[in-house]
Design a protein around this motif. Structure first.
Motif, mmCIF file in Angstrom:
data_model
loop_
_atom_site.group_PDB
_atom_site.id
_atom_site.type_symbol
_atom_site.label_atom_id
_atom_site.label_comp_id
_atom_site.label_asym_id
_atom_site.label_seq_id
_atom_site.Cartn_x
_atom_site.Cartn_y
_atom_site.Cartn_z
ATOM 1 N N UNK A 1 6.419 2.797 -11.777
ATOM 2 C CA UNK A 1 6.194 1.358 -11.614
ATOM 3 C C UNK A 1 7.499 0.572 -11.729
ATOM 4 N N UNK A 2 8.406 1.024 -12.590
ATOM 5 C CA UNK A 2 9.694 0.342 -12.716
ATOM 6 C C UNK A 2 10.444 0.397 -11.385
ATOM 7 N N UNK A 3 10.402 1.552 -10.717
ATOM 8 C CA UNK A 3 11.063 1.693 -9.411
ATOM 9 C C UNK A 3 10.363 0.847 -8.354
ATOM 10 N N UNK A 4 9.038 0.887 -8.332
ATOM 11 C CA UNK A 4 8.278 0.138 -7.331
ATOM 12 C C UNK A 4 8.493 -1.360 -7.477
ATOM 13 N N UNK A 5 8.582 -1.832 -8.711
ATOM 14 C CA UNK A 5 8.829 -3.255 -8.962
ATOM 15 C C UNK A 5 10.197 -3.661 -8.419
ATOM 16 N N UNK B 1 0.822 -1.209 0.000
ATOM 17 C CA UNK B 1 0.000 0.000 0.000
ATOM 18 C C UNK B 1 0.854 1.257 0.000
ATOM 19 N N UNK B 2 1.959 1.207 0.740
ATOM 20 C CA UNK B 2 2.857 2.355 0.768
ATOM 21 C C UNK B 2 3.521 2.557 -0.588
ATOM 22 N N UNK B 3 3.987 1.470 -1.193
ATOM 23 C CA UNK B 3 4.653 1.566 -2.493
ATOM 24 C C UNK B 3 3.704 2.013 -3.595
ATOM 25 N N UNK B 4 2.456 1.567 -3.542
ATOM 26 C CA UNK B 4 1.502 1.874 -4.604
ATOM 27 C C UNK B 4 0.748 3.179 -4.363
ATOM 28 N N UNK B 5 1.003 3.823 -3.232
ATOM 29 C CA UNK B 5 0.297 5.068 -2.912
ATOM 30 C C UNK B 5 0.470 6.143 -3.986
ATOM 31 N N UNK B 6 1.672 6.332 -4.575
ATOM 32 C CA UNK B 6 1.793 7.335 -5.640
ATOM 33 C C UNK B 6 0.899 7.050 -6.843
ATOM 34 N N UNK B 7 0.670 5.776 -7.166
ATOM 35 C CA UNK B 7 -0.217 5.455 -8.280
ATOM 36 C C UNK B 7 -1.651 5.852 -7.948
ATOM 37 N N UNK B 8 -2.065 5.574 -6.722
ATOM 38 C CA UNK B 8 -3.403 5.984 -6.300
ATOM 39 C C UNK B 8 -3.532 7.503 -6.340
ATOM 40 N N UNK B 9 -2.466 8.186 -5.936
ATOM 41 C CA UNK B 9 -2.479 9.644 -5.933
ATOM 42 C C UNK B 9 -2.596 10.195 -7.345
ATOM 43 N N UNK C 1 5.637 -7.055 -9.828
ATOM 44 C CA UNK C 1 5.825 -7.300 -11.267
ATOM 45 C C UNK C 1 4.631 -6.786 -12.068
ATOM 46 N N UNK C 2 3.444 -6.868 -11.484
ATOM 47 C CA UNK C 2 2.228 -6.468 -12.203
ATOM 48 C C UNK C 2 1.777 -5.040 -11.876
ATOM 49 N N UNK C 3 2.608 -4.249 -11.181
ATOM 50 C CA UNK C 3 2.139 -2.923 -10.775
ATOM 51 C C UNK C 3 1.830 -1.982 -11.947
ATOM 52 N N UNK C 4 2.442 -2.120 -13.157
ATOM 53 C CA UNK C 4 1.991 -1.262 -14.266
ATOM 54 C C UNK C 4 0.509 -1.423 -14.585
ATOM 55 N N UNK C 5 -0.022 -2.626 -14.409
ATOM 56 C CA UNK C 5 -1.451 -2.815 -14.667
ATOM 57 C C UNK C 5 -2.285 -2.076 -13.630
ATOM 58 N N UNK C 6 -1.784 -1.956 -12.389
ATOM 59 C CA UNK C 6 -2.483 -1.174 -11.370
ATOM 60 C C UNK C 6 -2.430 0.317 -11.712
ATOM 61 N N UNK C 7 -1.273 0.785 -12.183
ATOM 62 C CA UNK C 7 -1.166 2.188 -12.576
ATOM 63 C C UNK C 7 -2.149 2.543 -13.680
ATOM 64 N N UNK C 8 -2.243 1.677 -14.688
ATOM 65 C CA UNK C 8 -3.195 1.899 -15.775
ATOM 66 C C UNK C 8 -4.623 1.915 -15.246
ATOM 67 N N UNK C 9 -4.932 0.989 -14.348
ATOM 68 C CA UNK C 9 -6.271 0.908 -13.771
ATOM 69 C C UNK C 9 -6.644 2.192 -13.038
ATOM 70 N N UNK C 10 -5.763 2.674 -12.179
ATOM 71 C CA UNK C 10 -6.088 3.831 -11.350
ATOM 72 C C UNK C 10 -6.217 5.111 -12.169
ATOM 73 N N UNK C 11 -5.343 5.289 -13.146
ATOM 74 C CA UNK C 11 -5.412 6.502 -13.972
ATOM 75 C C UNK C 11 -6.648 6.477 -14.867
#
Length: 463
Positions: A333-337, A289-297, A373-383
Motif C-alpha cells: 500500500x505504501x508503494x501504491x500510494x 483497479x490495476x494498482x489495487x489488483x495485488x490487494x484483491x489477489x 492515500x486510503x488504500x491501506x483500508x482497502x487492503x485490510x478490507x479485502x484480506x
C-alpha cells in the motif's frame, strides 16, 4: 499428460509450511493472473478512448458499476463455491469434494441462465434509471448488452479457475489468462480498427477471450486433473451440498452486488456532472483497479488458505497467515500510494484524448491521489473479508457490503451537492472504512470460538 502423482506436485497443500512462504508462493502467479485480467478491461478502455473517442470511452465507463453489479454476482457465486471445495480438500475428503463440484455445476448453470435472461432484457431500462447522459446512452447499451450475453462464458472461467485455486493450483489459471489477455488485445484491434465495430467490438473481444480461457480450463481439467474427473454419481442432486453451496455462494454474490449498488449510486452522481467527468473517473478507475489488483489477489489467496486450514483444523495457521498477509499488504500500500499521488495523471492520460484532456487528466489524478492515500483500508478490507469467507462466515461478508452501500449512498446523497467532485473522490474511502469497522469486529468475535472448537495442540509445530 501428467500422471496423478505429477499433477499433485503442482497442487499446493496450504496446510503445511511457513504461512508467509505458502501464501506468497500461491499469491505470485495469482497476482500476475489478476494483472492480466485487468488488461481485459484496460485494453477495451485504452483502444476505445484512443481510436473511437471520448464519448465512446464515457459510454463504456458508464457501464462499469452496472457490469460490476452483475459480473460481481457471478464472481461472488464462483468464489463461494470454491470455499467448501478447499475445505474438503484440506480435510482430505476427495470423494465429497467431487460431489460438491458436481452440484456446483448444476446450481451454477441455473444461475447463469437466469442472470443472462434478466440482464439482457433489462439493461436499457437500468441505464436510463442511472441518468446515463443521452449522448453516450447508445454506446453504453450496446457494450453492456453484449457483455451480459456472455455471462455463461464468464461463469465458466470463474468457476473452473476457482476450483483449481481451491486445490492450491494458482499457476494454471494464470497461463490461460495470459493467452486470453493477448487474444483480447488482438481482437480489440481487429474488431475496432479493421472492422469498425466501435464499442461492440470491444465487448465481443472481451467475451470471446473469456470464453476461450474457460474452455482451456475445461480441457486442462479433463486431460490432466484426475482428481476432478466427475462420475455420474457426482452429478446427482444432493440437497445437503446444494444447501451448503447456496449458503456460501449466494451471500458472497450478494456482497459483491450490494457493493455494486453503491457504485451505481455514485455513478449516477458522476453522470449528473457530465460526460467529461464520467471519462475522467473512468480513466482514474482503470488505473486504480490495476494498482489495487495485488490487494484483491491477496484477499483471494487468503480465502483458499483459510479454507484449506480450517478443513485441516489448523486455526493457529489461519491466525498466523492473516498476520503475515497484512504485513505484505501494508508494505504494498505504501508503494501504491506513492504511485497514485505522483504518477496518477500521466497514467490516466493514456485513456484520454480531445480538447479538454488537461482538465480530465487533472480530475483523474485527484481521484487517484485521494483513493491512494486510503488504500491501506482497502487492503485490510479485502484480506479480512476473504479470510472470514474462507472460514465459512458468508453472512458477515455480505453485511460488509451493506456497510459499503450505506457509506457510498451517504456520500452521494449528502456530500456531492456541497463538495462536488471531491465527494466522488471520497466515496470509495468512506465505504472501505465502514466495512473495515464491521469486519474487524467480526474477526475478533469469531476467532476465540474457532480456537475453542479446534484447540491448538501445543506440541504440534506451526509448520
Amino acid at each position: 499428460c501428467f500422471s496423478p502423482k505429477e499433477w499433485f506436485a503442482l497442487v499446493k497443500d496450504m496446510t503445511r509450511g511457513r504461512p508467509l512462504s505458502v501464501i506468497l508462493l500461491f499469491f505470485a502467479p495469482l497476482v500476475l493472473g489478476n494483472l492480466f485480467q485487468q488488461l481485459y478491461s484496460m485494453a477495451d478502455t485504452l483502444i476505445v478512448g484512443r481510436f473511437v473517442g471520448v464519448g465512446a470511452l464515457a459510454g463504456v465507463g458508464s457501464t462499469g458499476s452496472l457490469s460490476f453489479l452483475v459480473l460481481g454476482f457471478v464472481s461472488g457465486v464462483c468464489s463461494g463455491y470454491s470455499i467448501p471445495v478447499a475445505q474438503y480438500f484440506g480435510a482430505g475428503n476427495h470423494q465429497r469434494m467431487r460431489r460438491c463440484v458436481g452440484n456446483a455445476v448444476l446450481q451454477g448453470a441455473v444461475i447463469a441462465a437466469l442472470l443472462t435472461t434478466v440482464t439482457v432484457a433489462g439493461a436499457r431500462q437500468v441505464l436510463t434509471w442511472m441518468d446515463t447522459p443521452p449522448d453516450i446512452l447508445e454506446d453504453a447499451y450496446l457494450y453492456i448488452v453484449i457483455v451480459f450475453g456472455g455471462i455463461p462464458a464468464t461463469m465458466l472461467y470463474n468457476f473452473l479457475s476457482g476450483v483449481l485455486r481451491a486445490l492450491g493450483d494458482s499457476r494454471t489459471p494464470l497461463f490461460f489468462l495470459v493467452a486470453a489477455a493477448i487474444l483480447n488485445v488482438v481482437l480489440d484491434l481487429v474488431f475496432i480498427l479493421c472492422c469498425g465495430m466501435g464499442v461492440a467490438g470491444a465487448a465481443w473481444a472481451t467475451i470471446l477471450s473469456q470464453g476461450v480461457s474457460g474452455l482451456l480450463c475445461l480441457v486442462y481439467i479433463w486431460k490432466k486433473v484426475p482428481l476432478l474427473h466427475l462420475g455420474r454419481e457426482d452429478l446427482g442432486w444432493d440437497g445437503e451440498e446444494q444447501r451448503r453451496l447456496a449458503l456460501m455462494g449466494i451471500p458472497m454474490a450478494l456482497q459483491f452486488s450490494i457493493t455494486a449498488v453503491g457504485t451505481i449510486i455514485i455513478q449516477a452522481a458522476v453522470n449528473a456532472l457530465g460526460s467529461g467527468v464520467v471519462a475522467a473517473v473512468t480513466a482514474g478507475t482503470k488505473v486504480q483497479n490495476l494498482l489495487m489488483s495485488p490487494l484483491e489477489t491477496m484477499g483471494i489467496t487468503m480465502a483458499t488458505y483459510c479454507g484449506q486450514n480450517l478443513g485441516a483444523e489448523r486455526v493457529d495457521r489461519v491466525r498466523a497467515g492473516l498476520r503475515a498477509s497484512m504485513k505484505v499488504c501494508f508494505l504494498y500500500c505504501a508503494l501504491a500510494c506513492l504511485v497514485s499521488c505522483l504518477w496518477g495523471g500521466p497514467f490516466s492520460r493514456l485513456f484520454l484524448t480531445g480538447e479538454d484532456t488537461g482538465v480530465m487528466v487533472a480530475q483523474a489524478a485527484r481521484f487517484l491521489a485521494v483513493n491512494g492515500i486510503f488504500c491501506p483500508s482497502l487492503g485490510l478490507l479485502l484480506v479480512l473479508r476473504n479470510s472470514i469467507q474462507g472460514l465459512g462466515f458468508g453472512l458477515p461478508a455480505m453485511m460488509a457490503g451493506v456497510f459499503e452501500l450505506v457509506a457510498r449512498s451517504a456520500v452521494a446523497f449528502c456530500l456531492v451537492g456541497p463538495l462536488g467532485y471531491l465527494a466522488i473522490c471520497l466515496a470509495n474511502p468512506a465505504a472501505w472504512l465502514a466495512a473495515d469497522a464491521l469486519l474487524a469486529a467480526v474477526w475478533f468475535r469469531e476467532l476465540p470460538g474457532l480456537l475453542r472448537r479446534y484447540p491448538v495442540d501445543p506440541g504440534r509445530p506451526l509448520y
